[in-house]
Design a protein around this motif. Structure first.
Motif, short mmCIF file in Angstrom:
data_model
loop_
_atom_site.label_atom_id
_atom_site.label_comp_id
_atom_site.label_asym_id
_atom_site.label_seq_id
_atom_site.Cartn_x
_atom_site.Cartn_y
_atom_site.Cartn_z
N GLY A 85 0.77 -1.47 -0.22
CA GLY A 85 -0.35 -0.38 -0.15
C GLY A 85 0.94 0.99 0.08
O GLY A 85 0.45 2.28 -0.06
N SER A 86 1.76 1.20 -0.05
CA SER A 86 3.40 3.04 0.22
C SER A 86 3.71 2.69 -1.07
O SER A 86 4.39 3.19 -1.32
CB SER A 86 3.78 2.37 1.59
N ILE A 143 8.38 5.67 2.58
CA ILE A 143 7.23 5.01 2.60
C ILE A 143 6.83 3.98 3.86
O ILE A 143 7.01 2.77 2.87
CB ILE A 143 6.26 5.57 2.08
N LYS A 145 4.17 2.84 6.86
CA LYS A 145 2.96 3.09 8.22
C LYS A 145 3.68 2.44 9.39
O LYS A 145 3.70 3.20 9.65
CB LYS A 145 1.51 2.97 7.38
N SER A 146 4.28 1.65 9.71
CA SER A 146 4.30 0.36 10.84
C SER A 146 6.39 1.05 10.86
O SER A 146 5.96 1.09 11.73
CB SER A 146 4.18 -1.13 10.41
N GLY A 147 6.45 1.43 9.86
CA GLY A 147 7.95 1.64 9.76
C GLY A 147 8.74 0.53 10.43
O GLY A 147 9.75 0.72 11.22
N THR A 149 8.58 -2.65 7.97
CA THR A 149 8.99 -3.71 7.12
C THR A 149 10.10 -3.62 6.11
O THR A 149 11.22 -2.32 6.38
CB THR A 149 7.59 -2.72 6.03
N GLY A 205 -5.10 2.55 6.41
CA GLY A 205 -4.48 1.60 6.47
C GLY A 205 -3.30 1.65 4.87
O GLY A 205 -4.01 2.53 4.22
N ARG A 207 -3.53 0.10 2.40
CA ARG A 207 -4.06 -0.28 1.00
C ARG A 207 -5.09 1.04 0.54
O ARG A 207 -5.95 0.89 -0.01
CB ARG A 207 -4.47 -1.27 0.74
N GLN A 286 -4.09 -5.77 -4.99
CA GLN A 286 -3.96 -5.27 -3.52
C GLN A 286 -5.53 -5.34 -3.03
O GLN A 286 -5.47 -5.93 -1.22
CB GLN A 286 -2.93 -4.18 -3.32
N GLU A 290 -6.24 -8.35 0.06
CA GLU A 290 -5.64 -8.19 0.84
C GLU A 290 -6.71 -7.78 1.85
O GLU A 290 -7.09 -8.30 3.58
CB GLU A 290 -4.83 -7.76 1.07
O1 PA5 Z 1 -1.89 -2.65 3.02
C1 PA5 Z 1 -1.61 -2.62 4.10
O2 PA5 Z 1 -1.44 -2.55 5.29
C2 PA5 Z 1 0.10 -3.66 3.12
O3 PA5 Z 1 0.02 -4.05 2.28
C3 PA5 Z 1 0.70 -2.87 4.06
O4 PA5 Z 1 0.25 -1.54 3.15
C4 PA5 Z 1 2.23 -3.52 3.18
O5 PA5 Z 1 2.58 -5.16 3.94
C5 PA5 Z 1 2.89 -2.00 3.53
O6 PA5 Z 1 3.64 -1.69 5.20
P1 PA5 Z 1 3.78 -0.26 5.15
O7 PA5 Z 1 3.39 0.22 5.25
O8 PA5 Z 1 4.19 -0.57 7.30
O9 PA5 Z 1 5.23 -0.91 5.00
#
Ligand code: PA5
Length: 464
Positions: A85-86, A143, A145-147, A149, A205, A207, A286, A290
């Protein structure tokens, strides 16, 4: 809003007994209304922060635009480091809205930096990128989100090491972090190193994040009007406020897919008839896979639901996959993306008068050919009872792309509610991540490592 959804070819009206009856739609009415109620009740809460994205970002948009203006003037390359998603949103929007050969255009026409998204850890690809960019004239947008990956953090470490070796203290000026404000390693690193940072709201989130700074900063850097994208999303959100599927296009699409899944249509094809929408199908794959591909429902029952997304491109894949769509199993729903007006056109010149089999094309345009081929493919599929619907955009612009992304996100949220699954988690992805951590000997994953080490070894007899 100039996006239309036409689902005639999902119905018995067009498909005969292979189609959905009006009565079947009506039977789903209560379920659809309660899905709508649930999604509305969750608006802006928990993981539904994405529903606020079109409304609550005026300050963020202002600072994204300021940063984008600076980058557009000062740097030659802008590289997104991210995955899932990033990355898929930035790729989809860039491809939809910029010149097809943007990076090859002279700077005078591009008016901004070249744009790259590195969404894998293939060493050749990263080394190849370093062959074509000068890192001293590049801004890297990390990019995650979780910081946390592994793929993105590995890319970050490689790039930062290289930047520090070349630029010393100035390295920090070449990184922009887009991450969670409250958790993960990237925010800590960003604070320590002093990176410019944009935040992904907790309730958005991966995606569902294209309309947050994840997608807005890269889009603004290449000169896309992000305010128009958000306006398109806002207008689509307003168009989808009704609890009745007859008046809410996202709800109608969710209901149609829900019924199709119940009929055993386990494959969802998205087939844009426009090259610039090709990666919207990637992004949607995705989102759909997902969000809906789940083992258990919200009550803990094993349901193993979801549709396998397939990406196709019109007309290219008419010469590869359409044979299967026409004659293979009745296990697919095909979503066409149609563009009514292309930005330009090309006339097929005269010059084949002696060859009637070619001459019939002369004097027509490529857009006519594209439209007729879509019409013809849709006609042939419908005649054979193959479920399909069409989402038409009058043109591909920032406004319509914002609207389209929002429509598909909403469809996914409604479908998740109808299936009674959590559309916002991804336990199946986490399983793979944990196994990878264990293989690298990460602390805390010792028991996973043990489990992997005790799994059955490959037998030689099955290796040729
Ligand atoms: O939809 C989602 O949450 C995942 O596909 C994330 O985008 C992907 O795993 C990458 O995660 P992040 O942005 O934490 O690195």
């Amino acid at each position: 809003m100039s996006i239309k959804v036409n689902y005639n070819n999902m119905m018995q009206y067009a498909l005969g007994d292979k189609g959905i009856a009006d009565a079947q739609l009506k039977e789903c009415d209560i379920l659809a209304q309660s899905a709508h109620f649930l999604v509305e009740a969750g608006r802006g809460k928990d993981m539904q922060g994405w529903m606020d994205s079109p409304y609550d970002q005026s300050e963020v948009v202002k600072s994204i635009k300021a940063t984008a203006t600076r980058i557009r003037k000062s740097c030659d390359n802008f590289v997104v480091l991210g995955i899932g998603g990033s990355a898929l949103g930035p790729i989809a929007v860039f491809t939809a809205l910029k010149h097809y050969y943007y990076n090859e255009l002279p700077k005078k026409l591009r008016k901004g930096p070249r744009f790259y998204v590195v969404d894998n850890v293939d060493p050749d690809r990263l080394n190849n990128l370093f062959d074509v960019i000068n890192v001293e004239k590049t801004v890297f947008n990390v990019i995650t989100k979780s910081g946390a990956t592994s793929e993105t953090m590995s890319q970050y470490l490689i790039v930062m090491d290289m930047l520090k070796a070349k630029l010393g203290d100035k390295a920090r000026e070449h990184i922009i972090a887009t991450t969670s404000q409250s958790k993960g390693n990237l925010i800590k690193l960003a604070q320590k190193e002093g990176f410019e940072t944009f935040f992904i709201p907790d309730g958005v989130g991966g995606r569902f994040s294209e309309l947050s700074p994840v997608g807005l900063l890269p889009a603004a850097v290449v000169g896309i009007d992000i305010s128009k994208m958000l306006k398109g999303a806002r207008d689509m959100d307003r168009k989808c406020r009704s609890r009745y599927y007859t008046k809410n296009p996202a709800l109608a699409l969710a209901v149609l897919q829900y019924i199709s899944m119940k009929q055993g249509k386990n494959i969802s094809v998205m087939m844009p008839y426009a090259d610039n929408l090709k990666y919207i199908a990637d992004w949607y794959a995705q989102l759909w896979a997902e969000s809906l591909g789940k083992e258990t429902d919200k009550n803990g029952n094993v349901v193993n639901v979801g549709q396998t997304p397939v990406k196709a491109l019109g007309v290219t894949d008419q010469h590869s996959q359409v044979q299967l769509y026409n004659e293979g199993p009745f296990d697919k729903v095909i979503a066409f993306l149609e563009v009514e007006n292309f930005h330009s056109d090309v006339t097929i010149p005269e010059g084949c008068a002696d060859f009637p089999d070619v001459n019939f094309l002369c004097g027509h345009t490529l857009s006519e050919l594209m439209h007729n081929e879509l019409y013809a493919t849709r006609y042939a599929l419908t005649r054979r009872g193959r479920a399909n619907y069409t989402i038409s955009l009058d043109t591909v612009d920032a406004y319509n792309i914002g609207g389209l992304l929002y429509l598909l996100q909403l469809q996914t949220a409604y479908a998740g509610a109808m299936l009674n699954v959590n559309a916002y988690d991804q336990p199946g992805v986490e399983g793979g991540k944990d196994a990878a951590y264990a293989l690298f000997g990460r602390k805390g994953y010792e028991s996973k490592a043990k489990e992997i080490n005790s799994s059955k070894p490959d037998l030689d007899k099955y290796i040729i």
